[in-house]
Design an enzyme around this catalytic site. Sequence first.
Site, short mmCIF file in Angstrom:
data_model
loop_
_atom_site.label_atom_id
_atom_site.label_comp_id
_atom_site.label_asym_id
_atom_site.label_seq_id
_atom_site.Cartn_x
_atom_site.Cartn_y
_atom_site.Cartn_z
N HIS A 35 0.54 -1.46 0.01
CA HIS A 35 -0.30 0.29 -0.24
C HIS A 35 1.06 1.25 0.28
O HIS A 35 1.23 1.69 1.04
CB HIS A 35 -0.71 0.23 1.66
N HIS A 265 -5.18 3.80 -3.23
CA HIS A 265 -5.03 2.87 -1.18
C HIS A 265 -4.01 1.87 -1.87
O HIS A 265 -3.27 1.71 -1.12
CB HIS A 265 -6.00 2.90 -1.35
N GLU A 414 -16.77 -5.31 24.93
CA GLU A 414 -15.89 -6.72 25.07
C GLU A 414 -14.84 -6.68 23.94
O GLU A 414 -13.67 -7.23 24.80
CB GLU A 414 -16.69 -8.43 24.67
N HIS A 476 -26.82 -17.48 25.11
CA HIS A 476 -26.08 -17.43 26.15
C HIS A 476 -24.81 -18.71 26.56
O HIS A 476 -23.60 -18.70 27.44
CB HIS A 476 -26.10 -16.45 27.66
#
Length: 670
Positions: A35, A265, A414, A476
């Site tokens: 890149h 890019h 999380e 869960h």
Amino acid sequence: MDIATLRARHPDHWQKACAIRVLALDAVAAANSGHSGMPMGMADVATVLFEKHLKFDAAAPDWADRDRFILSAGHGSMLLYALLHLTGYADMTLDQLKNFRQWGAITAGHPEYGHAKGIETTTGPLGQGLANAVGFAIAEESLRARWGAKIQDHHTWVIAGDGCLMEGVSHEAIGLAGRQKLSKLIVLWDDNNITIDGKVDLACVTDQKARFKAAGWDVFDCDGHDPEDIDRALTAAKASPGPAMVACHTHIALGSSAQDTAKGHGALTDAQLIADTRAVYGWDHAPFEIPAEIKQAWEAIGARGGPAREEWEARLAELSAAKQAEFARIFSGEMPKRLPAAIRKVKKEAAETKPKLATRAASEAVLKAINPIVPETFAGSADLTGSNNTRTPDLGVFDTDNRKGRYVHYGIREHGMAAAMNGMALHGGIRPYSGTFMAFTDYARPSMRLSALMGVPVVYVMTHDSIGLGEDGPTHQPVEHLAISRATPNTLVIRPADLVETAEAWEIALEQQRRPTVLSLTRQGVPAVRESHSTKNLTAQGAYVLAEAEGKRRAILIATGSEVHVALKARELLQAQGIGTRVVSMPSMELFAAQPEAYRRRVLPAGPVRVGVEAAVRMGGWDRWLLGERARKSDFVGMDSFGASAPAEVLFREFGITPEVVAERAQALL
């Protein structure tokens, strides 16, 4: 500021920045991949940062009080490699730049922690570096509170792109940093309005400056190609009372025909494009050739922090011998000598009292013994403090008014939590652990994978680890998550059966230096299974005989965690029918696999039938232990580690996935 004006007004700056640009062009062209555009666009910002603001000494890259520089937009890795080479990092030689993205080079396609000095973290998955940086900044705040500003007082700088800010983890990280008022954290946003697919507004119309402001950040702007304006903005950002974001308005692939386009890019490898760009830059030197006066100017920048580092070393030397030793210990990752005795005490009491406990509660009991004597532990939870049992009374809450606290409320983040823990561990001086429900491994997973790839010893306290959590139901209840973590290279998974094994598991986790640990813990109470005290850490063997067969051994039951007591009950039923049954507790498949073959054969000898017991899917590594190792007539050609940066055909050869290897393996079985 256009190129002609920039060259005319700031010729010295222009030459230094162009050294970055042409090295990026040359390395990407040599590799025929990479890149080019981001290093070309952010070279001016990086030059001002390294020359005027970043506190570092290229001759002492591990200086504990250096500023940390994180390239979150890791695809632009040649920006970082060029800076390290130019400023004089010893291991970042010109040959390494010439071998960009090749097998064995330290210049991987995306920066990889541990490959070279000055690479503070592994980036490439967008947003991870930004989220890591929050952990770096938390570590700096915590250590400054403990050791004082004379010993720890530095900034964390991040270059992030549009893609980093689109990734969901950025929202978690930005919110946490704003809430904690991490004033030493500065994000430099490469605001070039380009992604792989085209203009940013193809997919995103978020007002990023307003977003950061809403999260509690101080926001600044600059022309990302005007060194005076960049310097002004960075100076203001350092003085701001909160975390700071500087919107650096830049042109991707500056000066090339691909400027401000999606093409800019990626890899700019066309020879004519490169020649035309060098002409625009006024750079008439050969590929990879940096004139001596420009290299010397950069090396002076690399040495600029030397006096500050020497002054810091003098301040450190003024501390008592005990404090100097403690500072060295926590940054080395070694545990206090008192830890083994504290663990043995917990085990002895557990063997005597035989408590029925959820292993999450057992973990808390162990942490109550650990945290007072391991002052570098830093805990947290993703809004599940009372469920994960990760907070002990002595920790105190880390907050804006109590930087000495060692427990942070991450909120329902999380992914951000896991990424921040990686940053803390990478910073040094901190041993982070935090908790959530095991099912939410899915939310934390990208950063858990990077923990393993980087080899950082964070501890994931994953509670509610099976259907044993009960009424919350299958949303869960994790069934595949042990398999996910066990399948991840360089990850240690431990599923203890009771308080004794949990104490041993924590001792093992804290001893780790080069890999993360996942502790799989129950919600429900489980009976004690280790009823006699042993000073030896049996969990460290991965598996061991918990109950021997009476009479001729005909069956072996292998169980983990909450199912060990199920196996013991099953043994009673089988023994009542005259079937001699051995029970093997296997808290860690990884540790057992690392044992000598002779030990594994003693624990799991050929002959008896084998049954595995675990409230999870069978795919989680079980077949190796159930089908046996001695008489197998099968093999597998594939991956047992992470990959590497090199052309694809080289990787298949080096990792042994070739027709010749497949044929050899088959022939060896005949």
